[in-house]
Design a protein around this motif. Structure first.
Motif, PDB file in Angstrom:
ATOM      1  N   TYR A 174       0.826  -1.207   0.000  1.00 32.08           N
ATOM      2  CA  TYR A 174       0.000   0.000   0.000  1.00 32.08           C
ATOM      3  C   TYR A 174       0.860   1.258   0.000  1.00 32.08           C
ATOM      4  O   TYR A 174       1.853   1.339   0.751  1.00 32.08           O
ATOM      5  N   ALA A 261      -8.146  -3.904  -1.307  1.00 34.79           N
ATOM      6  CA  ALA A 261      -8.639  -2.529  -1.263  1.00 34.79           C
ATOM      7  C   ALA A 261      -9.788  -2.379  -0.268  1.00 34.79           C
ATOM      8  O   ALA A 261      -9.898  -1.365   0.428  1.00 34.79           O
ATOM      9  N   ARG A 266      -8.644   1.827   0.325  1.00 32.65           N
ATOM     10  CA  ARG A 266      -7.948   2.353  -0.844  1.00 32.65           C
ATOM     11  C   ARG A 266      -7.289   1.199  -1.596  1.00 32.65           C
ATOM     12  O   ARG A 266      -6.931   0.177  -0.986  1.00 32.65           O
ATOM     13  N   TRP A 267      -7.118   1.390  -2.883  1.00 28.69           N
ATOM     14  CA  TRP A 267      -6.298   0.471  -3.649  1.00 28.69           C
ATOM     15  C   TRP A 267      -4.842   0.633  -3.220  1.00 28.69           C
ATOM     16  O   TRP A 267      -4.462   1.634  -2.608  1.00 28.69           O
ATOM     17  N   GLY A 270      -3.082   3.856  -3.665  1.00 23.00           N
ATOM     18  CA  GLY A 270      -3.541   5.014  -2.906  1.00 23.00           C
ATOM     19  C   GLY A 270      -4.862   5.570  -3.387  1.00 23.00           C
ATOM     20  O   GLY A 270      -5.449   6.437  -2.742  1.00 23.00           O
ATOM     21  N   PRO A 272      -8.647   6.063  -3.663  1.00 22.79           N
ATOM     22  CA  PRO A 272      -9.704   5.718  -2.712  1.00 22.79           C
ATOM     23  C   PRO A 272     -10.842   4.970  -3.400  1.00 22.79           C
ATOM     24  O   PRO A 272     -11.223   5.287  -4.530  1.00 22.79           O
ATOM     25  N   ASP A 280      -8.671  -0.155  -9.907  1.00 26.92           N
ATOM     26  CA  ASP A 280      -7.622   0.750  -9.447  1.00 26.92           C
ATOM     27  C   ASP A 280      -7.402   1.859 -10.473  1.00 26.92           C
ATOM     28  O   ASP A 280      -7.629   1.689 -11.672  1.00 26.92           O
ATOM     29  N   GLY A 285      -4.382   7.699  -7.569  1.00 30.01           N
ATOM     30  CA  GLY A 285      -3.699   7.400  -6.323  1.00 30.01           C
ATOM     31  C   GLY A 285      -2.464   8.245  -6.097  1.00 30.01           C
ATOM     32  O   GLY A 285      -2.123   8.569  -4.956  1.00 30.01           O
ATOM     33  N   ASN A 291      -6.656  12.600  -4.611  1.00 31.89           N
ATOM     34  CA  ASN A 291      -6.859  11.317  -3.930  1.00 31.89           C
ATOM     35  C   ASN A 291      -7.441  11.421  -2.528  1.00 31.89           C
ATOM     36  O   ASN A 291      -7.676  10.395  -1.877  1.00 31.89           O
ATOM     37  N   ASN A 292      -7.689  12.638  -2.037  1.00 34.57           N
ATOM     38  CA  ASN A 292      -8.390  12.810  -0.763  1.00 34.57           C
ATOM     39  C   ASN A 292      -9.671  13.616  -0.902  1.00 34.57           C
ATOM     40  O   ASN A 292     -10.315  13.931   0.101  1.00 34.57           O
ATOM     41  N   CYS A 306     -16.635   1.782  -0.124  1.00 35.59           N
ATOM     42  CA  CYS A 306     -15.624   1.615   0.925  1.00 35.59           C
ATOM     43  C   CYS A 306     -16.302   1.090   2.189  1.00 35.59           C
ATOM     44  O   CYS A 306     -17.115   1.791   2.804  1.00 35.59           O
ATOM     45  N   ALA A 312      -8.893   2.772   6.386  1.00 39.13           N
ATOM     46  CA  ALA A 312      -8.870   4.204   6.085  1.00 39.13           C
ATOM     47  C   ALA A 312     -10.112   4.904   6.616  1.00 39.13           C
ATOM     48  O   ALA A 312     -10.038   6.049   7.087  1.00 39.13           O
TER      49      ALA A 312
END
Length: 445
Positions: A174, A261, A266-267, A270, A272, A280, A285, A291-292, A306, A312
């Motif tokens: 990861y 994941a 997350r994958w 990175g 999400p 992916d 990522g 990515n956030n 998720c 996460a």
């Protein structure tokens, strides 16, 4: 808001470093005089946040120093000052194992390297750009110890980047870390979805926090500003167990990656799951501006993308928990142990992550996250789950993957990681480090 005093703040609080290796060295002081003599020579090696920001592309090594409560006592800090530290720091991590969920194989009686011992007094955190620099720094420190009889190394942990990656992946593959809190006045570019820039007092003593309050800081005034607390965790990663579980519970390689994941949220790149639920997206990522940039309550309230109990999601619940920014932690880490080649059987060699969680309040931030978010079976009303990646697992807990029309429940999840030790440290500002060198033995009770 008072400006951050970058020149007096140890760099680990405000800057990451491009290290590929390093060492954590754990020390004990047999006499106060020896401890102070060692510290006097070490202080000039510690870089401030200003130093690192100016020289990150020049320096090959970065040093930080921190102390346990018993270590401050061993240096000669007086009883009044020692009593001014919060009770959780005075007690130490091992004494609070039940609160943290460090039970069973993770209990302090199984910890390595003297981490549960009151004789643990200090840590030297070395991050190095390459192996040659690590070896040079270790040799220099060994020479210093030879000049300071009465200061002894209890144990050390050597770091190494995980092949074929660089410093930003763990042994499971990861990308790590992806999400970090940001701080007002730190001069960082604001990252969408990171929760906004937080008041410095959430992480650094002597500054206002999100409630506008300046937390009680240790006495005397020399110790009251520009310091912080570190929760150190040495987490062994059972790579063979993890890979075997994925193979056993997925139909093919794509299914293995999806299950990995789901555990993380997350994958491995990175990316999400909320933004890339089926496949992916490595470009996503690797892009910190994207990515956030998501929420859970608004975009994935039931966890179909998720899972509610994924790592996460537990460690940063975002809009699904009231005021999560009061629980945020700055994370710095390094991997240790050799990489396990793909397809290889578990070799019994320890490998994992040595991490520091940085905060102004060990109870409100670290211990809350550990107790409520990681090891509470009722998190998000799940009922019988811990964090699947770093929670304490004893083979009786589950992991739920919501899915229409029927959810998937993984029963009896094995431990993918095991805590091998930890400790609470006080990370002083640079002026506070210099103050500690001036203590006198007569101040010790």
């Amino acid at each position: 808001m008072t400006d951050l005093e970058f020149d007096d703040i140890q760099h680990i609080m405000l800057t990451g470093t491009p290290h590929l290796t390093g060492r954590y060295e754990f020390l004990t002081f047999e006499t106060p005089e020896a401890g102070r003599a060692w510290l006097t020579e070490m202080v000039p090696l510690v870089q401030s946040a200003t130093d690192v920001r100016k020289t990150v592309n020049i320096f090959k090594r970065w040093v930080n120093l921190a102390f346990t409560w018993t270590g401050l006592r061993a240096l000669g800090l007086d009883d009044e000052s020692l009593a001014s530290f919060p009770v959780e720091f005075r007690e130490g991590m091992a004494a609070r194992a039940d609160i943290l969920g460090d039970t069973g194989a993770a209990a302090p009686e199984h910890w390595v390297g003297g981490l549960a011992d009151d004789a643990l007094h200090a840590i030297v955190i070395l991050f190095a750009r390459d192996e040659d620099e690590r070896l040079r720094c270790v040799a220099e420190h060994d020479a210093l110890l030879a000049r300071c009889p009465g200061v002894r190394t209890m144990s050390h942990l050597d770091l190494a980047a995980t092949a074929p990656y660089e410093y930003d992946h763990d042994h499971f593959g990861y990308r790590d870390p992806v999400s970090q809190p940001q701080m007002k006045g730190a001069g960082e570019v604001l990252i969408p979805g990171a929760g906004g820039a937080l008041q410095p007092g959430e992480f650094i003593l002597g500054y206002p926090d999100e409630d506008g309050l300046v937390a009680n800081s240790p006495a005397p005034k020399e110790l009251s500003r520009n310091g912080s607390y570190l929760a150190y965790r040495r987490l062994e990663e059972h790579v063979g167990v993890f890979r075997d579980y994925l193979k056993e519970h997925a139909e093919d390689a794509d299914g293995e990656e999806l299950l990995a994941a789901k555990f993380m949220g997350r994958w491995r790149s990175g990316a999400p799951l909320v933004l890339a639920p089926q496949h992916d997206d490595p470009e996503l990522g690797a892009d910190p501006m994207r990515n956030n940039d998501f929420d859970y309550g608004a975009m994935d309230p039931h966890g179909y993308a998720c899972p509610l109990g994924s790592h996460a999601r537990r460690l940063n619940p975002r809009d699904t928990e009231p005021n999560p920014n009061r629980r945020r932690l700055i994370r710095r880490s390094g991997t240790y142990g050799p990489a396990l080649p793909e397809g290889a059987a578990d070799d019994g060699v320890e490998r994992g992550v040595g991490m520091f969680l940085i905060c102004a309040s060990l109870v409100r931030q670290f211990e809350f996250a550990q107790n409520v978010w990681i090891n509470d079976t009722a998190f998000q009303e799940l009922g019988n789950e811990h964090d699947p990646i770093c929670g304490t697992q004893d083979g009786t807990l589950d992991f739920t993957i919501p899915k229409r029309p029927i959810r998937k429940v993984h029963k009896g999840l094995p431990a993918f990681t095991t805590l091998r030790g930890g400790a609470y440290f006080f990370l002083p500002g640079l002026s506070a480090l210099r103050y500690l060198t001036t203590l006198t033995t007569q101040e010790t009770s």
